[in-house]
Design a protein around this motif. Sequence first.
Motif, mmCIF file in Angstrom:
data_model
loop_
_atom_site.group_PDB
_atom_site.id
_atom_site.type_symbol
_atom_site.label_atom_id
_atom_site.label_comp_id
_atom_site.label_asym_id
_atom_site.label_seq_id
_atom_site.Cartn_x
_atom_site.Cartn_y
_atom_site.Cartn_z
ATOM 1 N N GLY A 182 0.809 -1.134 -0.054
ATOM 2 C CA GLY A 182 -0.060 -0.075 0.023
ATOM 3 C C GLY A 182 0.731 1.188 -0.062
ATOM 4 N N ILE A 183 0.212 2.443 -0.452
ATOM 5 C CA ILE A 183 0.960 3.709 -0.606
ATOM 6 C C ILE A 183 0.112 4.599 0.078
ATOM 7 N N THR A 184 0.525 5.495 0.910
ATOM 8 C CA THR A 184 -0.145 6.578 1.573
ATOM 9 C C THR A 184 0.573 8.061 1.449
ATOM 10 N N VAL A 185 -0.084 8.849 1.293
ATOM 11 C CA VAL A 185 0.515 10.389 1.357
ATOM 12 C C VAL A 185 0.094 10.852 2.679
ATOM 13 N N SER A 186 1.045 11.329 3.579
ATOM 14 C CA SER A 186 0.597 12.314 4.810
ATOM 15 C C SER A 186 1.652 13.310 4.773
ATOM 16 N N GLY A 187 1.212 14.611 4.849
ATOM 17 C CA GLY A 187 2.018 15.982 4.716
ATOM 18 C C GLY A 187 2.999 15.748 3.967
ATOM 19 N N ASN A 188 4.231 16.174 4.185
ATOM 20 C CA ASN A 188 5.187 16.067 3.243
ATOM 21 C C ASN A 188 5.968 14.624 2.960
ATOM 22 N N ALA A 189 5.399 13.773 3.210
ATOM 23 C CA ALA A 189 5.902 12.121 3.028
ATOM 24 C C ALA A 189 5.036 11.340 2.171
ATOM 25 N N ILE A 190 5.478 10.241 1.472
ATOM 26 C CA ILE A 190 4.987 9.257 1.053
ATOM 27 C C ILE A 190 5.550 8.079 1.544
ATOM 28 N N THR A 191 4.673 7.065 2.398
ATOM 29 C CA THR A 191 5.101 5.757 2.772
ATOM 30 C C THR A 191 4.463 4.911 1.671
ATOM 31 N N ILE A 192 5.551 3.984 1.436
ATOM 32 C CA ILE A 192 5.242 2.379 0.704
ATOM 33 C C ILE A 192 5.438 1.278 1.653
ATOM 34 N N GLY A 193 4.504 0.661 1.686
ATOM 35 C CA GLY A 193 4.584 -0.653 2.217
ATOM 36 C C GLY A 193 5.583 -1.751 1.622
ATOM 37 N N ALA A 194 6.353 -2.466 2.548
ATOM 38 C CA ALA A 194 7.043 -3.103 2.191
ATOM 39 C C ALA A 194 6.784 -4.029 0.919
ATOM 40 N N MET A 195 5.629 -4.750 0.857
ATOM 41 C CA MET A 195 5.326 -5.836 -0.010
ATOM 42 C C MET A 195 4.465 -5.070 -1.230
ATOM 43 N N THR A 196 4.789 -3.717 -1.561
ATOM 44 C CA THR A 196 4.300 -3.041 -2.641
ATOM 45 C C THR A 196 5.274 -3.524 -3.743
ATOM 46 N N ARG A 197 4.300 -3.620 -4.918
ATOM 47 C CA ARG A 197 5.328 -4.090 -5.979
ATOM 48 C C ARG A 197 5.803 -2.808 -6.988
ATOM 49 N N HIS A 198 6.617 -3.291 -7.589
ATOM 50 C CA HIS A 198 7.350 -2.154 -8.505
ATOM 51 C C HIS A 198 6.294 -1.555 -9.159
ATOM 52 N N CYS A 199 5.464 -2.190 -10.118
ATOM 53 C CA CYS A 199 4.564 -1.679 -11.134
ATOM 54 C C CYS A 199 3.476 -0.806 -10.386
ATOM 55 N N ASP A 200 3.339 -0.981 -9.243
ATOM 56 C CA ASP A 200 2.462 -0.063 -8.284
ATOM 57 C C ASP A 200 2.900 1.225 -7.950
ATOM 58 N N VAL A 201 4.256 1.180 -7.720
ATOM 59 C CA VAL A 201 4.948 2.521 -7.396
ATOM 60 C C VAL A 201 5.041 3.112 -8.410
ATOM 61 N N PRO A 252 -0.249 7.582 -9.040
ATOM 62 C CA PRO A 252 -0.513 8.996 -9.246
ATOM 63 C C PRO A 252 0.170 9.966 -8.435
ATOM 64 N N ASP A 253 0.170 9.751 -7.001
ATOM 65 C CA ASP A 253 0.937 10.673 -6.168
ATOM 66 C C ASP A 253 2.122 10.583 -6.144
ATOM 67 N N ILE A 254 2.827 9.505 -6.518
ATOM 68 C CA ILE A 254 4.448 9.197 -6.742
ATOM 69 C C ILE A 254 4.735 9.692 -7.947
ATOM 70 N N ARG A 255 4.095 9.823 -9.113
ATOM 71 C CA ARG A 255 4.244 10.261 -10.327
ATOM 72 C C ARG A 255 4.265 12.002 -10.242
ATOM 73 N N ALA A 256 3.534 12.691 -9.168
ATOM 74 C CA ALA A 256 3.127 14.021 -9.242
ATOM 75 C C ALA A 256 4.396 14.323 -8.344
ATOM 76 N N LYS A 257 4.579 13.690 -7.185
ATOM 77 C CA LYS A 257 5.215 14.306 -6.071
ATOM 78 C C LYS A 257 6.840 13.882 -6.144
ATOM 79 N N ILE A 258 6.993 12.776 -6.620
ATOM 80 C CA ILE A 258 8.479 12.093 -6.814
ATOM 81 C C ILE A 258 8.666 11.305 -7.849
#
Length: 263
Positions: free
Chosen positions: A58-77, A81-87
Amino acid sequence: MYDFAYQKPGSLADAVGVLTGDPDAKALAGGQTFIPVLKQRLNKPTTVVDLAKLGLSGITVSGNAITIGAMTRHCDVAAHPDIRAKIPGLADLASWIGDEAVRHRGTIGGSLANNDPAACYPCAVLALGATVKTDKRSIKADDYFQGLFTTALAQGELITAVEFPIPERSAYEKFRNPASRYAIVGVFVAKFPDGVRLAITGAGQNGVFRHAAMEKALSANFSPDALNGITTPAGDMNSDIHASAEYRAHLCGVIAKRAVAKA
């Protein structure tokens, strides 16, 4: 493969219990590195502990940080959309890992736990100054990577998530092996209000590393031209059938300039 027992625990505590109690037990995340190792009989675990049911994706955005769960797949990262926009550098990096099959099975936690010296994720984690979260503690990126295939993780300690601060700008560039897609040299650059962090993978004899001279120059002037005249000692570089130490040292400057231009 050698024979081994297989467990698929339903809780983090149960998984940690098996791994802590048996030093020869091994965790299985996406398996994109571990399964080939088993097939080649390079590792002989007593028990393989499958982490698929632990709910660590899972991927969550909170404040000025993005947290990605350890079992999140490369394709999901890569597609988030939030990762593509912010990082965007991180999304770009994930889209370049291996091939499509690997990206749909491999996980960020598995990559970081393995810490292959030519892997892409360690470069992003170090350049972004991310925090690796485990079942026991939080580890700063500068303390996490400790050499080839070596990390700060203790026996039985599992990565649960990675927290990335959001930079002003970010980019990743990679000169890749055409067969494996691993980085011969990969550079991640991240610009923050208080300065620039730049990390290099695939090149160093001790794995992923930050380039202090490049960071200092880019913090003063965030431009590819700021890197003119900055060299990387060939004596610190890896040399193999794919590239000599001298060529990797040269590529560090070339790929770093491309990353800065992209950012």
